[in-house]
Design an enzyme around this catalytic site. Structure first.
Site, PDB file in Angstrom:
ATOM      1  N   LYS A 563       0.859  -1.186   0.000  1.00 16.73           N
ATOM      2  CA  LYS A 563       0.000   0.000   0.000  1.00 16.73           C
ATOM      3  C   LYS A 563       0.891   1.230   0.000  1.00 16.73           C
ATOM      4  O   LYS A 563       2.114   1.123   0.158  1.00 16.73           O
ATOM      5  CB  LYS A 563      -0.934   0.018   1.212  1.00 16.73           C
ATOM      6  CG  LYS A 563      -0.233  -0.145   2.553  1.00 16.73           C
ATOM      7  CD  LYS A 563      -1.252  -0.217   3.689  1.00 16.73           C
ATOM      8  CE  LYS A 563      -2.006  -1.527   3.667  1.00 16.73           C
ATOM      9  NZ  LYS A 563      -3.422  -1.394   3.931  1.00 16.73           N
ATOM     10  N   ARG A 564       0.290   2.379  -0.199  1.00 21.21           N
ATOM     11  CA  ARG A 564       1.035   3.634  -0.137  1.00 21.21           C
ATOM     12  C   ARG A 564       1.807   3.703   1.181  1.00 21.21           C
ATOM     13  O   ARG A 564       1.295   3.321   2.229  1.00 21.21           O
ATOM     14  CB  ARG A 564       0.052   4.802  -0.254  1.00 21.21           C
ATOM     15  CG  ARG A 564       0.649   6.174  -0.220  1.00 21.21           C
ATOM     16  CD  ARG A 564      -0.399   7.198  -0.690  1.00 21.21           C
ATOM     17  NE  ARG A 564      -1.637   7.094   0.059  1.00 21.21           N
ATOM     18  CZ  ARG A 564      -1.948   7.810   1.133  1.00 21.21           C
ATOM     19  NH1 ARG A 564      -1.060   8.663   1.632  1.00 21.21           N
ATOM     20  NH2 ARG A 564      -3.108   7.683   1.737  1.00 21.21           N
ATOM     21  N   THR A 671      -9.033  -0.796   0.408  1.00 20.11           N
ATOM     22  CA  THR A 671      -9.605  -1.779  -0.524  1.00 20.11           C
ATOM     23  C   THR A 671      -8.657  -2.953  -0.726  1.00 20.11           C
ATOM     24  O   THR A 671      -9.094  -4.027  -1.120  1.00 20.11           O
ATOM     25  CB  THR A 671      -9.916  -1.129  -1.890  1.00 20.11           C
ATOM     26  OG1 THR A 671      -8.752  -0.446  -2.381  1.00 20.11           O
ATOM     27  CG2 THR A 671     -11.078  -0.157  -1.780  1.00 20.11           C
TER      28      THR A 671
END
Length: 846
Positions: A563-564, A671
């Protein structure tokens, strides 16, 4: 390819039931496009040439569906969803489009008969770098579901020439390179030079009285650029509906000054071209400096204005005036980036179409709805007043008027509450005056929604409490979802084939059908098949890692966090666990532990120093752990550089454990957590974002929960959180932090990670120290569970079986019902090619 699989059935993709007529037609079309579009014979064609020829072949087969969809739109009175987003992280198109069109097996067979392999060709597809993470990927999932649910829609955004930066890791540090996704062209898009709008910036306004004696205002921009449309068709799954992704590219009104060139000023001759094209050059320019901030605001206004002008043109194609514009379009603002759409629509209606304020405001508010994606105060977008006014002077006037009228309503509702007025104002008067874009979006929209039940509850009770009290019920919840077409059917064909074999294929369009898998979780034969699918996915991933020089044990637990990179997502908490295990091995080299491969991936914003330092820490720990002979490959740490959607196709199917460990109350939804669970990974996580609902759905016994709850976080902070209390009272935590601080992972450089260590010891904004011990104990529970593979596999099956709620189809269905008030519009296929009677010319185009 994994040992034991035949080339023709790689990854469970085909069944051999191909329509021979279609296969032959595809072979001819492929040869045609290779020869005429790429100008190559097959003998000298590169993989890129072959990919382009296949892509053109597939796109051509979407066109008749798209034309029929446009015809349907123009013939009926339909409300169209306009999804405005600064990001559309679409991912590679080829295999997704083949699955949705039902052509995957035929194209694979056609290429095989030509002596080519679809997997190799698909790997050559560059990924459009049009997004940074969850926001853009959500937009892409929603476009897929809108088409699949047969809801007419247009996604509006920016055609970034370079998109998100290409990440490389050098000496453990992130380095940003330009993303060259358009180097060979984009075969999926069609440029529409006739769909072009003028966009103004700067200048001044003037007041005047029109011929009817009405007070009017006109904007006299100092600078104009053109917005040119590039259209990409978005097909639904096995339906005739094809929606549209329309991205805008900036061009100069006059791209070449011949007089300047003739007098020798060669740069001056193209100066306007360079300035204009800079607007759509890069996704999210670094906005630490004034010029970066200005460019980001230019980008936002540029695509919003072009999109609204486009909607007005389409509306007037079927209607005499704009009084019912809101009945033609439902505009969804994906976060605050497009919030300037509110004053822009007001400007267009009043200044360009002579509408009065009250009528224009009613139309605007009935048209707009706003999705909030964050609880972090620093992510609530604000623009310095001076910057906003210099770039968009007319819009600032309109915002002042909106604010005046709004605050008068607030005064009437809550008299003598000046603090409330200050909080709700569209203008932030503290610390330099700013335009609050989230407040503007709340005031100018008829509906606001959060993206997970917890997130929406926190919006109502805290972040947007004033607006909820002003308009009870205006803040709604629509929990995010992801498309099973890409994240299961395309990404995990082995698992998809097994599921379809067991319960049929209706789950692809109705994910609730996965519930039928629940009884099979107790079937030893089915569990064995499920486990073999996971083993094959992990073996394939390990083989690809091996090709890159990284040795991975496919029997180890694949523990994944992609993820980021951000402090609140707490990748560094994961690292503290790795170092804890490392320390235990060093103290007792013969220690019996569950072998793990820790896999990280994600990008840090170019100007975010601490996030980049976390990437450096991950890679530095990897260098030490992976090469320490005492570890004996029981631990392996890998950082995937340039993580993107294409990489996600490999990562989500191979994961055993999904790390969703943000501090409770910080993640809006997430998500990635849904994608992992759909593919059978188990989750270790906090009660944050959509984790709460995932745990409710899959069952508490199938979710590894740890950490502070939201109320506990707030209470602890209110009491005065002191991380040193945890540091001094937990010997293992102290040992881990001291080892980092000692220079052990930085080749003796004690200063390298000092900023991170001191941030944790003396501030710890995201409370890693408070959650450290519960996290370590929960990870021990994970290890014990993994050693019982029958038990683990049962939980894996139940995770997938109970993920029906998290399909983006469900999310879009809720938007359609709660917010947009739109209905499915199935498209009747009137013709499959150019009509035999010829083309019917129309005076305007869509």
């Amino acid at each position: 390819m994994v040992k034991g699989e035949k080339k023709g059935t790689k990854r469970g993709a085909t069944s051999g039931r191909c329509d021979k007529r279609i296969v032959n037609e595809l072979k001819r079309a492929f040869a045609y496009n290779l020869f005429y579009q790429q100008g190559k014979p097959v003998e000298t064609a590169t993989l890129t040439d072959l990919y382009m020829a296949v892509a053109y072949t597939v796109r051509d087969r979407m066109q008749h569906l798209f034309i029929n969809s446009v015809e349907n739109l123009m013939e009926k009175k339909i409300r169209v969803v306009s999804y405005l987003s600064a990001e559309f992280l679409m991912g590679p198109y080829l295999k997704n489009n083949l699955c949705n069109l039902g052509l995957l097996e035929e194209v694979e067979q056609a290429l095989r008969e030509t002596g080519l392999d679809l997997e190799e060709i698909a790997d050559a597809e560059p990924e459009p770098g049009l997004g940074n993470g969850g926001l853009g990927r959500l937009a892409a999932c929603y476009l897929d579901s809108l088409s699949t649910l047969q809801i007419p829609a247009i996604g509006y955004g920016i055609r970034y020439e370079h998109g998100m930066f290409h990440q490389v890791i050098e000496d453990g540090w992130q380095r940003e390179l330009s993303d060259q996704w358009l180097h060979y062209g984009n075969p999926w898009e069609i440029k529409k030079p006739d769909v072009c709008y003028s966009i103004g910036f700067g200048g001044r306004t003037e007041q005047y009285t029109d011929d009817a004696g009405r007070f009017r205002v006109r904007w006299l921009p100092a600078r104009m650029v053109n917005a040119v449309a590039y259209d990409t068709p978005i097909p639904g799954y096995r339906v005739n509906n094809v929606n549209l992704l329309r991205l805008w590219s900036a061009e100069a009104v006059d791209s070449f000054d011949f007089e300047e060139f003739n007098i020798g000023d060669y740069y001056g001759a193209i100066e306007e071209k360079v300035k204009a094209e800079n607007i759509t050059k890069v996704l999210y320019p670094n906005d630490e400096q004034y010029q970066g901030k200005r460019l980001r605001l230019e980008q936002q206004y540029f695509f919003v204005s072009a999109s609204l002008q486009d909607m007005i043109r389409i509306h007037l194609f079927k209607n005499r005036d704009l009084t019912n514009f809101h009945e033609t379009f439902a505009v969804q603002l994906n976060d605050t980036h497009p919030a300037v759409a509110i004053p822009e629509l007001m400007r267009l209606l009043m200044d360009e179409y002579a509408m009065g304020w009250d009528e224009a405001w009613e139309i605007t508010t009935k048209t707009m709805s706003y999705t909030n994606h964050t609880l972090l105060p620093e992510a609530m977008e604000k623009w310095p007043l001076e910057l906003f006014g210099s770039l968009l002077p007319r819009h600032l006037e309109i915002i002042y008027e909106i604010n005046y009228r709004f605050l008068e309503d607030v005064k009437a509702r809550f008299p003598e509450d000046n603090e409330r007025l200050s909080r709700m104002s569209l203008i932030d008067e503290s610390g330099g005056r700013h335009v609050r874009m989230a407040n503007l979006a709340c005031v100018g929209s008829h509906a606001i929604n959060g993206v997970a039940a917890l997130h929406t509850d926190l919006l109502r009770r805290h972040t947007l409490r004033d607006f909820e009290e002003m308009w009870p019920g205006k803040v709604k919840n629509v929990t995010n979802g992801v498309t099973p077409r890409r994240w299961m059917l395309v990404a995990n064909p082995r698992l998809s084939a097994l599921i379809s074999e067991a319960i049929g294929d209706q789950w692809i369009k109705d994910l609730s059908q996965l519930k039928k898998l629940e009884p099979l979780a107790d079937d030893p034969a089915f569990r064995d098949k499920w486990r073999k699918v996971q083993e094959a996915n992990k073996a394939e991933a390990a083989k690809k890692a091996g090709a890159s020089g990284i040795k991975v044990d496919p029997s180890s637990m694949f523990d994944v966090q992609v993820k980021r990179i951000h402090e609140y997502k707490r990748q560094h908490l994961n690292v503290l666990h790795i170092i804890t295990l490392y320390n235990r091995i060093k103290e007792s080299p013969s220690l019996d532990i569950t072998p793990r491969t820790f896999i990280f991936g994600g990008k840090a914003a170019p100007g975010y120093f601490m996030a980049k330092l976390i990437i450096k820490l991950i890679n530095s720990v990897a260098e030490v752990v992976n090469n320490d002979p005492d570890v004996q490959d029981r631990l392996k740490v890998i950082f995937i550089q340039n993580y993107n959607v294409k990489t996600g196709h490999i990562v989500y199917p191979m994961a055993d454990l999904s790390e969703q460990i943000s501090l409770a109350g910080k993640e809006a939804s997430g998500t990635g957590n849904m994608k992992f669970s759909m593919n059978g990974a188990l989750t270790i996580g906090t009660l944050d974002g959509a984790n709460v609902e995932i745990r409710e759905e899959v069952g508490a016994e199938n979710f590894f929960l740890f950490g502070l709850r939201v109320e506990e976080v707030m209470s602890l902070k209110a009491q005065g959180y002191d991380p040193m209390v945890y540091y001094n009272s937990d010997p293992e935590l102290k040992q881990v932090i001291d080892l980092i601080d000692s220079g052990h992972f930085s080749k003796g450089d004690r200063g390298l990670f000092r900023p991170l260590v001191e941030s944790l010891k003396y501030h710890d904004e995201y409370m890693l120290f408070a959650d450290y011990r519960p996290y370590i104990e929960c990870q021990e529970e994970v290890s014990r569970a993994y050693m019982d593979q029958a038990y683990w596999t049962r939980m894996s099956i139940l995770n997938s079986a109970r993920m029906g709620k998290f399909s983006s189809d469900r999310s879009i269905g809720e938007y359609a019902q709660k917010i947009w008030h739109v209905e499915p519009q199935p498209v009747e296929l009137k013709f499959s090619k150019v009509p035999e009677e010829g083309l019917v010319l129309r005076p305007k185009t869509i």
